[in-house]
Design an enzyme around this catalytic site. Structure first.
Site, PDB file in Angstrom:
ATOM      1  N   HIS A  12     -10.689   5.278  -0.963  1.00 43.76           N
ATOM      2  CA  HIS A  12     -12.034   5.877  -0.946  1.00 43.76           C
ATOM      3  C   HIS A  12     -13.067   4.931  -0.308  1.00 43.76           C
ATOM      4  CE1 HIS A  12     -12.258   4.388  -5.415  1.00 43.76           C
ATOM      5  NE2 HIS A  12     -12.713   3.436  -4.618  1.00 43.76           N
ATOM      6  N   HIS A  59     -19.033   2.876  -8.785  1.00 44.39           N
ATOM      7  CA  HIS A  59     -19.427   1.637  -8.105  1.00 44.39           C
ATOM      8  C   HIS A  59     -20.882   1.306  -8.415  1.00 44.39           C
ATOM      9  CE1 HIS A  59     -15.980   3.263  -5.844  1.00 44.39           C
ATOM     10  NE2 HIS A  59     -15.702   2.020  -5.519  1.00 44.39           N
ATOM     11  N   HIS A 193      -7.388  -5.099  -0.627  1.00 43.87           N
ATOM     12  CA  HIS A 193      -8.651  -5.529  -0.019  1.00 43.87           C
ATOM     13  C   HIS A 193      -9.398  -6.457  -0.967  1.00 43.87           C
ATOM     14  CE1 HIS A 193      -9.915  -2.026  -2.380  1.00 43.87           C
ATOM     15  NE2 HIS A 193     -11.186  -2.226  -2.118  1.00 43.87           N
ATOM     16  N   GLU A 240      -7.779  -1.508  -7.942  1.00 38.55           N
ATOM     17  CA  GLU A 240      -7.998  -0.057  -7.919  1.00 38.55           C
ATOM     18  C   GLU A 240      -6.690   0.727  -7.869  1.00 38.55           C
ATOM     19  OE1 GLU A 240     -12.360   0.147  -5.660  1.00 38.55           O
ATOM     20  OE2 GLU A 240     -10.530   0.664  -4.568  1.00 38.55           O
TER      21      GLU A 240
END
Length: 280
Positions: A12, A59, A193, A240
């Site tokens: 996402h 977030h 990431h 995640e």
């Protein structure tokens, strides 16, 4: 009886949403990424589900460091796109399914999962980017959505095993809902990431690919990956990927892989995408 027929995994990355919003899908940089979702768009357009249970992480829009529940569920009628500091995305308001959501909340809590119930909250790119990847730029989203939010921001996040067990509980809850609904569950986020520090920009393609393989062939092994291994192998934001395990746990023991896509880079992230059939 409601039933979960398929699972979808998709990263996402916020820059993907910006690319969609600015009509950049066909540019040299973005085209290879969006091409990998073409199969899925065609597949889902032929027989869209009635409801998507969409697992994502907030977030710092609905929550901040003053309050971060481990698991939460959106039970509202609708959810507006959040302003994440540069204006809300120009996408449709997300329509909820409060009847199914409240049933899930009750069932999960009685199944000993401590779900925070959200009657109202805005949804950020964690939820709207996967919708854009699957459906493009419609005037209205063609599915209703039950948001399930997972803390992967503030240590400690839930373990992979706990996420898997939540997925199993979601499946039980859906199958006990007395309405004929075709339900999909989507796990979002990842893949490898890291956004800050000396390892910013870290990508670990071998780990990502093995994770995708084992999601089909050996999902039980993924349940045992400790937090430290995620941190070491796929970066601080790679945690995640535990949200993919909620999706996978909800599909039952046997799945058929229908589609896979992996692309590096999207912004500074490895993007992964899978479609798993749970109808067997």
């Amino acid at each position: 009886m409601a039933r979960i027929t398929a699972g979808v995994a998709a990263s996402h990355v916020p820059a993907i949403g910006a690319a969609v919003d600015h009509n950049q899908e066909s540019t040299e940089y973005w085209k290879p990424l969006f091409d990998g979702f073409g199969w899925t768009r065609e597949w889902i357009s032929k027989e869209p589900p009635d409801v998507v249970i969409l697992v994502y992480n907030d977030h710092a829009t609905a929550f901040d460091l003053r309050m971060i529940p481990t698991f939460a569920i959106g039970c509202g009628d609708s959810f507006r796109p959040a302003d994440e500091g540069f204006g809300a995305r120009p996408v449709p308001v997300v329509q909820g399914h409060p009847e199914l959501a409240w049933h899930l909340a009750e069932s999960l809590i009685l199944d000993e999962f401590d779900m925070t119930v959200l009657n109202e909250h805005d949804v950020d790119h964690g939820l709207t980017v996967p919708l854009s990847l699957m459906f493009g730029r419609p005037e209205a989203w063609p599915v209703k959505v039950v948001p399930v939010l997972v803390n992967v921001v503030q240590y400690p996040p839930p373990t992979g095993n706990r996420c898997w067990l939540l997925g199993e509980a979601i499946r039980r809850a859906v199958e006990s809902f007395d309405e004929n609904l075709d339900v999909q569950i989507w796990g979002t986020g990842g893949m490898s990431h890291q956004l800050q520090g000396p390892r910013a920009g870290l990508i670990n393609t071998p780990f990502d690919q093995a994770f995708m393989d084992r999601l089909v062939t050996d999902p039980d092994a993924l349940r045992r990956i400790p937090h430290l291994e995620y941190l070491r192998e796929v970066g601080t934001e790679g945690i995640e990927m535990v949200m993919w395990l909620i999706m996978r746990g909800a599909l039952g023991p046997d799945v058929t892989e229908l589609h896979r896509h992996y692309h590096v880079p999207a912004s500074n992230t490895a993007v992964g995408h899978m479609v798993l059939d749970a109808s067997a």
